[in-house]
Design an enzyme around this catalytic site. Structure first.
Site, PDB file in Angstrom:
ATOM      1  N   ASP A  67      72.404  28.258  32.999  1.00 26.96           N
ATOM      2  CA  ASP A  67      73.414  29.109  32.359  1.00 26.96           C
ATOM      3  C   ASP A  67      74.492  29.506  33.367  1.00 26.96           C
ATOM      4  O   ASP A  67      74.365  29.239  34.571  1.00 26.96           O
ATOM      5  CB  ASP A  67      72.750  30.350  31.740  1.00 26.96           C
ATOM      6  N   ASN A 136      66.837  42.493  27.524  1.00 24.95           N
ATOM      7  CA  ASN A 136      66.822  42.405  26.059  1.00 24.95           C
ATOM      8  C   ASN A 136      65.997  41.208  25.586  1.00 24.95           C
ATOM      9  O   ASN A 136      66.025  40.854  24.413  1.00 24.95           O
ATOM     10  CB  ASN A 136      68.254  42.277  25.527  1.00 24.95           C
ATOM     11  N   HIS A 138      66.451  38.098  26.745  1.00 25.74           N
ATOM     12  CA  HIS A 138      67.186  36.831  26.734  1.00 25.74           C
ATOM     13  C   HIS A 138      66.587  35.838  27.727  1.00 25.74           C
ATOM     14  O   HIS A 138      65.963  36.200  28.715  1.00 25.74           O
ATOM     15  CB  HIS A 138      68.695  37.037  26.950  1.00 25.74           C
ATOM     16  N   GLU A 143      71.027  35.208  23.897  1.00 28.25           N
ATOM     17  CA  GLU A 143      70.975  36.646  23.701  1.00 28.25           C
ATOM     18  C   GLU A 143      70.244  37.017  22.410  1.00 28.25           C
ATOM     19  O   GLU A 143      70.014  36.141  21.541  1.00 28.25           O
ATOM     20  CB  GLU A 143      72.405  37.202  23.657  1.00 28.25           C
TER      21      GLU A 143
HETATM   22  C1  GLP Z   1      70.577  36.921  33.743  1.00 21.86           C
HETATM   23  C2  GLP Z   1      70.622  35.409  33.464  1.00 21.86           C
HETATM   24  C3  GLP Z   1      69.256  34.829  33.240  1.00 21.86           C
HETATM   25  C4  GLP Z   1      68.260  35.545  34.129  1.00 21.86           C
HETATM   26  C5  GLP Z   1      68.093  36.949  33.600  1.00 21.86           C
HETATM   27  C6  GLP Z   1      67.231  37.831  34.451  1.00 21.86           C
HETATM   28  O1  GLP Z   1      71.598  37.584  33.095  1.00 21.86           O
HETATM   29  N1  GLP Z   1      71.469  35.051  32.358  1.00 21.86           N
HETATM   30  O2  GLP Z   1      69.255  33.443  33.470  1.00 21.86           O
HETATM   31  O3  GLP Z   1      67.035  34.879  34.116  1.00 21.86           O
HETATM   32  O4  GLP Z   1      69.348  37.552  33.347  1.00 21.86           O
HETATM   33  O5  GLP Z   1      67.850  38.105  35.664  1.00 21.86           O
HETATM   34  P1  GLP Z   1      67.113  38.800  36.899  1.00 21.86           P
HETATM   35  O6  GLP Z   1      66.151  37.821  37.425  1.00 21.86           O
HETATM   36  O7  GLP Z   1      68.223  39.105  37.873  1.00 21.86           O
HETATM   37  O8  GLP Z   1      66.456  40.028  36.357  1.00 21.86           O
END
Ligand code: GLP
Length: 240
Positions: A67, A136, A138, A143
């Site tokens: 992503d 949330n 995702h 989302e």
């Molecule tokens: C981000 C990304 C995801 C990621 C998630 C968790 O916004 N879009 O790919 O896995 O949120 O992020 P983190 O590991 O910093 O908590």
């Protein structure tokens, strides 16, 4: 879903890196995908160490990104592309056979989605999809409310995501959209490894792993994946 509860972040990182290495040893021509964010930093570092020590051969393996924040380029602090370059691709002494990294700053985002779909269709399905989880629920930028049948797509960022995104790039950027692999592609992966660490992930992890499968918690769809590992530390597992 196989739940692996680890003592702490380091053990979670070790177990996840081990599962990734196992996929590539079983299938050297694998197509693999790792997420950006804070959670995978340890896992990616251990993965790079294995490759650089000659313990893992990735010369036949392809890598595709998961992503990206729309509008951010590979030089922008906090972009997934920069993360992948700094933590993974730029550190490998022996590179992947090929990589496909999403360009969030591309002018034609439709073509960017099509290129991601084409790459996964050509070399996939994914052998391994490593995923983090957002607050949330995702996965990538799938989302809450996402259509489970989508491939790569552009999506408006949820309020939850907008509230946490500044940890990656401060007030410098205000992206409103994300570009992401779709859940259809993730669900076709031969193996999925979901990683989560910290008490702040405990509530959403409970909903994702123990709640009903629903578009309102995209990660809950992983309950239906036939070969999914949830590798989580004790703090994240506290409510399971
Ligand atoms: C981000 C990304 C995801 C990621 C998630 C968790 O916004 N879009 O790919 O896995 O949120 O992020 P983190 O590991 O910093 O908590």
């Amino acid at each position: 879903m196989q739940l692996i509860v680890c003592r702490d972040y380091n053990e979670m990182s070790r177990r996840a890196a081990g599962l990734a290495a196992e996929s590539i040893r079983e299938k050297p021509s694998a197509l693999v995908s790792f997420p950006g964010g804070e959670t995978p930093v340890g896992m990616v570092s251990l993965f790079v160490d294995m490759v650089n020590r000659g313990e893992l051969d990735i010369s036949g393996t392809r890598f595709v990104s998961l992503d990206e924040w729309v509008g951010l380029s590979g030089t922008d602090e906090g972009s997934c592309r920069l993360f992948l370059h700094e933590k993974l691709l730029g550190r490998l002494r022996r590179p992947f056979a090929d990589v496909h990294i999403i360009d969030g700053a591309a002018e034609d985002l439709g073509s960017e989605c099509a290129a991601l779909d084409d790459y996964i269709a050509r070399y996939g399905p994914l052998t391994l999809s490593v995923l983090g989880i957002g607050l949330n629920g995702h996965l990538g930028f799938n989302e809450d409310g996402v259509d489970f049948t989508l491939n790569a797509h552009i999506t408006p960022l949820s309020e939850t995501t907008k509230n946490v995104m500044h940890k990656y790039f401060g007030e410098k950027f205000h992206p409103a959209f994300g570009i992401t692999q779709g859940l259809a592609q993730i669900m076709r992966a031969e193996k999925v490894v979901l990683i989560a660490s910290g008490a702040h992930k405990a509530g959403i992890l409970r909903k994702a792993l123990c709640g009903e499968v629903s578009e309102s918690v995209p990660a809950s769809l992983l309950q239906r994946h036939p070969n999914c590992f949830a590798v989580v530390d004790e703090a994240a597992a506290a409510l399971l």
